[in-house]
Design a protein around this motif. Sequence first.
Motif, PDB file in Angstrom:
ATOM      1  N   MET A   1     -10.432  -7.855   3.151  1.00 19.75           N
ATOM      2  CA  MET A   1     -10.776  -6.716   3.999  1.00 19.75           C
ATOM      3  C   MET A   1     -11.572  -7.221   5.189  1.00 19.75           C
ATOM      4  SD  MET A   1     -12.733  -3.194   2.936  1.00 19.75           S
ATOM      5  CE  MET A   1     -14.180  -4.081   2.357  1.00 19.75           C
ATOM      6  N   GLY A   2     -11.182  -6.842   6.381  1.00 13.04           N
ATOM      7  CA  GLY A   2     -11.871  -7.288   7.578  1.00 13.04           C
ATOM      8  C   GLY A   2     -13.232  -6.663   7.723  1.00 13.04           C
ATOM      9  N   GLY A   3     -14.040  -7.225   8.632  1.00  9.67           N
ATOM     10  CA  GLY A   3     -15.367  -6.700   8.843  1.00  9.67           C
ATOM     11  C   GLY A   3     -15.345  -5.477   9.723  1.00  9.67           C
ATOM     12  N   GLY A   4     -16.533  -4.906   9.968  1.00 14.90           N
ATOM     13  CA  GLY A   4     -16.643  -3.744  10.835  1.00 14.90           C
ATOM     14  C   GLY A   4     -16.383  -2.448  10.103  1.00 14.90           C
ATOM     15  N   ARG A   5     -16.093  -1.421  10.890  1.00 14.06           N
ATOM     16  CA  ARG A   5     -15.901  -0.080  10.331  1.00 14.06           C
ATOM     17  C   ARG A   5     -14.640  -0.022   9.473  1.00 14.06           C
ATOM     18  NH1 ARG A   5     -13.434   4.908  11.793  1.00 14.06           N
ATOM     19  NH2 ARG A   5     -12.368   3.890  13.552  1.00 14.06           N
ATOM     20  N   ILE A   6     -14.771   0.587   8.298  1.00 12.89           N
ATOM     21  CA  ILE A   6     -13.632   0.759   7.403  1.00 12.89           C
ATOM     22  C   ILE A   6     -12.819   1.960   7.870  1.00 12.89           C
ATOM     23  CG2 ILE A   6     -12.895   1.149   5.028  1.00 12.89           C
ATOM     24  CD1 ILE A   6     -14.243  -1.533   5.576  1.00 12.89           C
ATOM     25  N   LEU A   7     -11.523   1.728   8.071  1.00 11.25           N
ATOM     26  CA  LEU A   7     -10.651   2.793   8.580  1.00 11.25           C
ATOM     27  C   LEU A   7     -10.109   3.687   7.481  1.00 11.25           C
ATOM     28  CD1 LEU A   7      -8.569   0.827  11.241  1.00 11.25           C
ATOM     29  CD2 LEU A   7     -10.632   2.196  11.579  1.00 11.25           C
ATOM     30  N   LEU A  44       4.550  -0.451   4.717  1.00  8.39           N
ATOM     31  CA  LEU A  44       3.137  -0.075   4.656  1.00  8.39           C
ATOM     32  C   LEU A  44       2.368  -0.487   5.910  1.00  8.39           C
ATOM     33  CD1 LEU A  44       0.744   1.136   3.163  1.00  8.39           C
ATOM     34  CD2 LEU A  44       0.467  -1.041   1.951  1.00  8.39           C
ATOM     35  N   PRO A  45       2.448  -1.743   6.376  1.00  7.11           N
ATOM     36  CA  PRO A  45       1.709  -2.092   7.605  1.00  7.11           C
ATOM     37  C   PRO A  45       2.154  -1.267   8.812  1.00  7.11           C
ATOM     38  CG  PRO A  45       2.405  -4.064   6.452  1.00  7.11           C
ATOM     39  CD  PRO A  45       3.118  -2.919   5.791  1.00  7.11           C
ATOM     40  N   LYS A  46       3.448  -0.979   8.902  1.00  8.19           N
ATOM     41  CA  LYS A  46       3.947  -0.177  10.014  1.00  8.19           C
ATOM     42  C   LYS A  46       3.409   1.247   9.939  1.00  8.19           C
ATOM     43  CE  LYS A  46       8.177  -2.921  10.279  1.00  8.19           C
ATOM     44  NZ  LYS A  46       9.667  -2.922  10.202  1.00  8.19           N
ATOM     45  N   PHE A  47       3.361   1.801   8.722  1.00  3.37           N
ATOM     46  CA  PHE A  47       2.805   3.134   8.539  1.00  3.37           C
ATOM     47  C   PHE A  47       1.340   3.170   8.961  1.00  3.37           C
ATOM     48  CE2 PHE A  47       0.278   6.029   5.974  1.00  3.37           C
ATOM     49  CZ  PHE A  47       0.923   7.244   6.180  1.00  3.37           C
ATOM     50  N   LEU A  48       0.572   2.159   8.567  1.00  4.06           N
ATOM     51  CA  LEU A  48      -0.851   2.123   8.901  1.00  4.06           C
ATOM     52  C   LEU A  48      -1.069   1.978  10.401  1.00  4.06           C
ATOM     53  CD1 LEU A  48      -2.158  -0.146   6.002  1.00  4.06           C
ATOM     54  CD2 LEU A  48      -2.347   2.348   6.196  1.00  4.06           C
ATOM     55  N   ALA A  49      -0.252   1.146  11.050  1.00  2.00           N
ATOM     56  CA  ALA A  49      -0.383   0.963  12.499  1.00  2.00           C
ATOM     57  C   ALA A  49      -0.071   2.255  13.240  1.00  2.00           C
ATOM     58  CB  ALA A  49       0.533  -0.163  12.968  1.00  2.00           C
ATOM     59  N   PHE A  80       0.300  -7.056   0.891  1.00  3.71           N
ATOM     60  CA  PHE A  80      -1.036  -6.684   0.434  1.00  3.71           C
ATOM     61  C   PHE A  80      -2.095  -7.590   1.061  1.00  3.71           C
ATOM     62  CE2 PHE A  80       0.461  -4.672  -3.854  1.00  3.71           C
ATOM     63  CZ  PHE A  80       1.124  -3.694  -3.129  1.00  3.71           C
ATOM     64  N   SER A  81      -1.800  -8.861   1.221  1.00  2.20           N
ATOM     65  CA  SER A  81      -2.744  -9.774   1.870  1.00  2.20           C
ATOM     66  C   SER A  81      -2.985  -9.359   3.312  1.00  2.20           C
ATOM     67  CB  SER A  81      -2.213 -11.211   1.816  1.00  2.20           C
ATOM     68  OG  SER A  81      -2.140 -11.682   0.496  1.00  2.20           O
ATOM     69  N   VAL A  92      -5.310  -2.007  -5.963  1.00  3.36           N
ATOM     70  CA  VAL A  92      -3.985  -2.056  -6.595  1.00  3.36           C
ATOM     71  C   VAL A  92      -4.168  -1.765  -8.078  1.00  3.36           C
ATOM     72  CG1 VAL A  92      -1.940  -3.431  -7.072  1.00  3.36           C
ATOM     73  CG2 VAL A  92      -3.183  -3.736  -4.902  1.00  3.36           C
ATOM     74  N   VAL A  93      -3.544  -0.687  -8.539  1.00  4.05           N
ATOM     75  CA  VAL A  93      -3.698  -0.213  -9.915  1.00  4.05           C
ATOM     76  C   VAL A  93      -2.356  -0.358 -10.635  1.00  4.05           C
ATOM     77  CG1 VAL A  93      -4.425   1.694 -11.393  1.00  4.05           C
ATOM     78  CG2 VAL A  93      -5.395   1.454  -9.085  1.00  4.05           C
ATOM     79  N   PHE A  94      -2.346  -1.137 -11.704  1.00  4.33           N
ATOM     80  CA  PHE A  94      -1.117  -1.369 -12.469  1.00  4.33           C
ATOM     81  C   PHE A  94      -1.185  -0.570 -13.763  1.00  4.33           C
ATOM     82  CE2 PHE A  94       1.823  -3.455 -15.296  1.00  4.33           C
ATOM     83  CZ  PHE A  94       2.852  -3.898 -14.465  1.00  4.33           C
TER      84      PHE A  94
END
Length: 268
Positions: A1-7, A44-49, A80-81, A92-94
């Motif tokens: 997870m990157g730093g700064g504000r959590i989106l 997923l990344p496209k949806f988030l962007a 996921f990375s 991630v919940v299995f």
Amino acid sequence: MGGGRILGRIVIITGLSGSGKSTALNALEDSGFFCIDNLPVQLLPKFLALRDESSPEFLKLGVVMDLREKDFVRHFRDVFSHVESQPYDLRVVFLEASDTALVKRFSETRRRHPVAAEDGLLESIRRERESLAPVREAAGDVIDTSSYNVHQLREKITDDFGQADTSLQMNIQLLSFGFKNGLPPEADILLDVRFLPNPFYLDDLRDLDGRDPRVVQYVLAGPETEGFLEKAADLLRFMIPLYRREGKSYLVIAIGCTGGQHRSVTIV
């Protein structure tokens, strides 16, 4: 997870077919998450962007991903990375269950297993378990649902991952009605107040209704009314949290008198 504000917060529900993924996703949705079933992992990344461009609000996203998408296992690590490198809280919940539990669930629902094997349901379950082994190993949380019923699983997911939105309370409706007109079909709880003092028999109150201060004063003046209100309040304080625990979002409490004009309206 990157730093700064959590989106936003993202909960990925994955695991074996029949382990309760739909139930888990519904629990997240009831906790205020935007939920998607069977989202292709590479989207997923496209949806988030796209979402980040269109809305600055904190995102609560629940997604089911599994072997219904044939490329899921091949691409999940990279995707996921990538998401974890962004300012998102990713979980991630299995979900899994024993072979015996899964066979029983499929037998009850008569659904076709998505990993169909010619040598039967049990072999389909075992093949899926083997295919998803890398996903299970990478998951941060593994839940065995073998001994869970639907309500217990909903409660588990909500408590552990949902962070239920306190603004999303149960919608409770109070309804007054008259028994002479029949019972309201939408009622979940029905309280009969025909034993309370009846303003209908007083000439100066008969044409009024239970919102009039004179009717209210008359109905509430009876000692039985005070006792009823105390006991009814105690009953509802006991029952409402239990209804919420069972996943009920709407509750209709119907209060009835003979005509639905005086006593029931006052009590409501």
